[in-house]
Design an enzyme around this catalytic site. Sequence first.
Site, PDB file in Angstrom:
ATOM      1  N   ASP A  61      -6.672 -10.077  -4.795  1.00  0.00           N
ATOM      2  CA  ASP A  61      -5.924  -8.828  -4.905  1.00  0.00           C
ATOM      3  C   ASP A  61      -5.455  -8.417  -3.520  1.00  0.00           C
ATOM      4  OD1 ASP A  61      -6.461  -8.845  -7.574  1.00  0.00           O
ATOM      5  OD2 ASP A  61      -7.388  -6.856  -7.644  1.00  0.00           O
ATOM      6  N   HIS A 119       0.771  -6.615  -9.038  1.00  0.00           N
ATOM      7  CA  HIS A 119      -0.317  -5.639  -8.893  1.00  0.00           C
ATOM      8  C   HIS A 119       0.241  -4.220  -8.798  1.00  0.00           C
ATOM      9  CE1 HIS A 119      -4.487  -4.810  -8.576  1.00  0.00           C
ATOM     10  NE2 HIS A 119      -4.563  -4.619  -7.272  1.00  0.00           N
ATOM     11  N   HIS A 166      -0.324   1.128  -7.251  1.00  0.00           N
ATOM     12  CA  HIS A 166      -1.724   0.902  -7.604  1.00  0.00           C
ATOM     13  C   HIS A 166      -2.304   2.045  -8.435  1.00  0.00           C
ATOM     14  CE1 HIS A 166      -5.989  -0.361  -6.892  1.00  0.00           C
ATOM     15  NE2 HIS A 166      -5.423  -1.561  -6.821  1.00  0.00           N
ATOM     16  N   HIS A 225     -10.893  -9.846  -2.770  1.00  0.00           N
ATOM     17  CA  HIS A 225      -9.938  -8.996  -2.056  1.00  0.00           C
ATOM     18  C   HIS A 225      -9.563  -9.612  -0.709  1.00  0.00           C
ATOM     19  CE1 HIS A 225     -11.216  -5.952  -5.007  1.00  0.00           C
ATOM     20  NE2 HIS A 225     -10.035  -5.403  -4.771  1.00  0.00           N
TER      21      HIS A 225
END
Length: 347
Positions: A86, A137, A141, A235
């Site tokens: 991510d 993504h 967010h 991440h």
Amino acid sequence: MYNRVCKFIKPVFVVLFCILVSVQASAGKLADYSKYSNTKHGWYIVRKEGHKKAGGGIPEGMDLSKYRAYFQNTETKEKVIYLSFDCGYENGYTKKILKTLKKHNAKAIFFVTKPFIESCPSIVRKMKKQGHLVGNHTCTHPSLPDRSVADIRSEIKECAKAYKKVTGCEMDPFVRPPMGEFSKRSLKVTKDLGYSTILWSMAYYDYDADNQPGKDYVVKHFKDNYHKGALPLIHNTSSSNCEALDDVLTYLEQKKYRFGTLDEFALEKGILEIKCPDKRYDMKPAEVSIIKNTNKNAKITYTFKDYKGNIVSEATEPGVYTVTATAAATRKYRITTSNEVTFRIRE
């Protein structure tokens, strides 16, 4: 004169309106999402001992596959793991992560936000150039269930638009919902946009850049929790992940794992049927005909084997052969393999 003009304009307007409604309906813009529950669910995983496949926070009565939502490859019995990163923002580690992946010839998917794309265009282009998937993504967010249908569509479409502007390519059809929050409605909207929703079967506390678990913790977590078909959430902002990745990949390689890509399973099953009739020897290669192929416009490769099972580049000499075909993945269908056909080249 006015009345005659009105009599002419009114039917034309009605026709144009009907055409517009028809076009919008066919594009899915008038889909009724009110019948889909917008109850918010937060994804979580249930770890299992003995490296068994993980469980997950699937709401009661919900079939994730109906919405093309996945958290691992539940069907595979193969030693394969699907690395996913991510990328909300850049913290100085993504280039090294890419370098480490290249060292191991490991492919992954990077879920990028619009700000990441716009602030790091060269890194995004490198992801694509090195053969990784790049997924959506969103732009800001957000928790998708908290947003309107129009907002969800905008979040995803604008992110994809930014990616295409930077790379010239369509974004790969996978979306990771921010914070792992979803509803039946948000899953339906993303599916209608042509995306599969991707969750995860492995995760740990790595997202706080100022409170990292450390390299040893990350390595141990992978050693303790890897499983067939695993889909870890990693991440890119984590210093611990960056430091541990080389050791993690080396360990998984030692365990005979390979690093797969989501288009192997997280898309609809395609259909590819072929035929190859018997023929007499004429020095020309046998020709394969396609009966049906859902992965239209995808590259197709053929694999020929002789009667001993050895792969040959083409079937030309007298003998018995088998052939299969493989169609590359498209935005809708996964990599698709055909039926196996046995044929003979007679003297």
